[in-house]
Design a protein around this motif. Structure first.
Motif, PDB file in Angstrom:
ATOM      1  N   GLU A 193      17.006  19.735 -20.547  1.00  0.00           N
ATOM      2  CA  GLU A 193      16.389  20.896 -21.173  1.00  0.00           C
ATOM      3  C   GLU A 193      15.718  21.781 -20.127  1.00  0.00           C
ATOM      4  OE1 GLU A 193      16.574  21.915 -24.226  1.00  0.00           O
ATOM      5  OE2 GLU A 193      17.777  20.215 -24.887  1.00  0.00           O
ATOM      6  N   GLU A 256      13.038  19.937 -34.395  1.00  0.00           N
ATOM      7  CA  GLU A 256      13.122  20.790 -33.220  1.00  0.00           C
ATOM      8  C   GLU A 256      13.552  22.202 -33.621  1.00  0.00           C
ATOM      9  OE1 GLU A 256      15.620  19.192 -30.251  1.00  0.00           O
ATOM     10  OE2 GLU A 256      14.511  17.308 -30.069  1.00  0.00           O
ATOM     11  N   GLN A 259      18.591  25.621 -31.585  1.00  0.00           N
ATOM     12  CA  GLN A 259      19.070  25.884 -30.236  1.00  0.00           C
ATOM     13  C   GLN A 259      20.007  27.098 -30.266  1.00  0.00           C
ATOM     14  OE1 GLN A 259      18.110  24.120 -27.461  1.00  0.00           O
ATOM     15  NE2 GLN A 259      16.671  23.123 -28.869  1.00  0.00           N
ATOM     16  N   ARG A 295      26.630  25.391 -29.803  1.00  0.00           N
ATOM     17  CA  ARG A 295      25.554  25.180 -28.826  1.00  0.00           C
ATOM     18  C   ARG A 295      26.120  24.818 -27.458  1.00  0.00           C
ATOM     19  NH1 ARG A 295      23.172  22.366 -33.258  1.00  0.00           N
ATOM     20  NH2 ARG A 295      23.772  20.366 -32.316  1.00  0.00           N
ATOM     21  N   ARG A 299      25.776  26.755 -23.708  1.00  0.00           N
ATOM     22  CA  ARG A 299      25.322  26.126 -22.468  1.00  0.00           C
ATOM     23  C   ARG A 299      26.378  26.241 -21.373  1.00  0.00           C
ATOM     24  NH1 ARG A 299      20.068  26.417 -23.080  1.00  0.00           N
ATOM     25  NH2 ARG A 299      19.270  25.145 -24.798  1.00  0.00           N
TER      26      ARG A 299
END
Length: 393
Positions: A193, A256, A259, A295, A299
């Motif tokens: 992260e 959480e 993302q 996601r 990335r």
């Protein structure tokens, strides 16, 4: 762990066992003394000296019964019938060897005890009633059987306790291993992260700072744009770092935050352009991919832009996205050779490793290699199942 050798007894544990064994023989010894006087045979020297001496030797030998179980048990079983006071020592020896739960050893020691008892009958001139031979045979066998049964029960209990202890220790070791694995996974997650959040922003800031350092011909407005970009990038990096730390410190049960996914890639490209990176984006994606694929795609693009900014300053970066449901989501980040020579920022080497792990977890494939024109290309294929086909099946 060696289960053949029992653990040593403490002083008190040894003392009360031997005391109890000696106390068992006292009534029998006194009974024989009464019979000798009643039958006017008198108490001979063996009764007063030999009998207690043999009993003392047997009790002393029992101190080593756990170190030499078979030898001590056989010795006491053969010698004890010569002494009425040693009856308790014989029973303790039989019970002790029986805790090992080995039928051959138990049978040999028990047979030796019963046999020796038949030869020790003549030590005292006590008249026995006719036909009492069966009693002389059955009584030692019965007492030996009781001692063996007690010893077997104690041995079974010890084995059960030992098994429970080993299982508890094994469970504790497994719990420790799971905790260590969880800590390692958490450290890897935190590192991933941190890399995802900081590497991209800091790389863009470093690229802009390198341009300011090497370009002395920039106009005042261009310099202000770069300085403003450095300030904004630093501020955004701190904000994103604060968000990550907030998630790490939050309640574990708290969900959480979402993302970034495929729909945030244009925004990512726009930020890179604002920082001075020459980026173009071509997308032919139809539909919305699964959350994991979206996601992961984000990335991949982020890592490609980060590496281009770090290792190929001034290069043109072209991003291609294509795919549809029922096929695959293909991602490609290609950069041309660097056009400027800036100081190379330190590389952690974990960016592509973490990205490979992330893509493998998503069920995809990653490839990256230099191109013939001295550029670099990063490609990935992510699964995109067709939800309508899954529902029909």
């Amino acid at each position: 762990m060696n289960t053949d050798v029992a653990p040593r007894l403490g002083g008190w544990q040894q003392t009360w066992r031997l005391t109890a064994a000696g106390a068992v023989g006292i009534p029998i010894w006194l009974s024989i003394g009464v019979l000798l006087r009643w039958q006017a045979a008198g108490t001979d020297s063996w009764f007063l000296t030999g009998d207690p001496l043999v009993a003392l030797c047997c009790l002393t030998a029992l101190l080593w019964r756990r170190r030499f179980p078979l030898t001590i048990a056989m010795t006491v079983a053969i010698a004890s019938p010569a002494s009425a006071l040693a009856t308790g020592a014989a029973l303790l020896a039989l019970a002790s060897i029986s805790t090992r739960r080995r039928p051959v050893e138990i049978g040999v020691v028990g047979l030796a005890y019963v046999t020796a008892s038949q030869f020790a009958v003549g030590l005292y001139p006590v008249q026995s009633p006719p036909g009492s031979w069966w009693f002389q045979l059955a009584f030692p066998a019965l007492t030996a059987g009781i001692a063996v049964a007690v010893g077997m029960a104690i041995g079974a209990r010890r084995a059960e306790v030992r098994s429970l202890r080993e299982r508890a220790e094994s469970a504790e070791r497994e719990q420790t291993a799971r905790a260590a694995q969880a800590r390692a996974l958490e450290r890897n997650r935190i590192a991933r992260e941190m890399h995802d959040v900081l590497a991209h922003r800091i790389s863009l800031v470093a690229m802009q700072a390198g341009v300011l350092d090497h370009r002395s011909d920039l106009a005042a407005e261009e310099s202000r744009v770069l300085v403003r970009g450095i300030a904004d990038g630093s501020h955004e990096a701190l904000e994103e770092l604060r968000d990550v730390l907030g998630v790490l410190r939050a309640d574990p049960d708290r969900p959480e935050p979402p993302q970034p996914s495929l729909d945030r890639i244009p925004e990512l490209v726009a930020d890179a352009r604002a920082s001075g990176l020459d980026v173009t984006l071509t997308t032919t994606v139809t539909g919305k991919p699964p959350d994991v694929a979206g996601r992961t795609c984000y990335r991949i693009v982020q890592e490609g832009l980060t590496n281009a900014a770090k290792h190929a300053p001034g290069a043109h970066v072209h991003i291609t996205l294509e795919g549809r449901a029922g096929d695959k989501l293909n991602v490609s980040v290609h950069n041309t050779p660097a056009t400027t020579k800036n100081a190379q920022p330190p590389a952690s080497g974990f960016g592509l490793l973490g990205l490979t792990e992330r893509i493998n977890l998503a069920g995809g494939e990653l490839n990256h290699h230099p191109t013939p024109d001295d550029g670099y290309i990063l490609t990935a294929q992510l699964p995109w199942p067709d939800p309508t086909h899954e529902k029909r099946t």
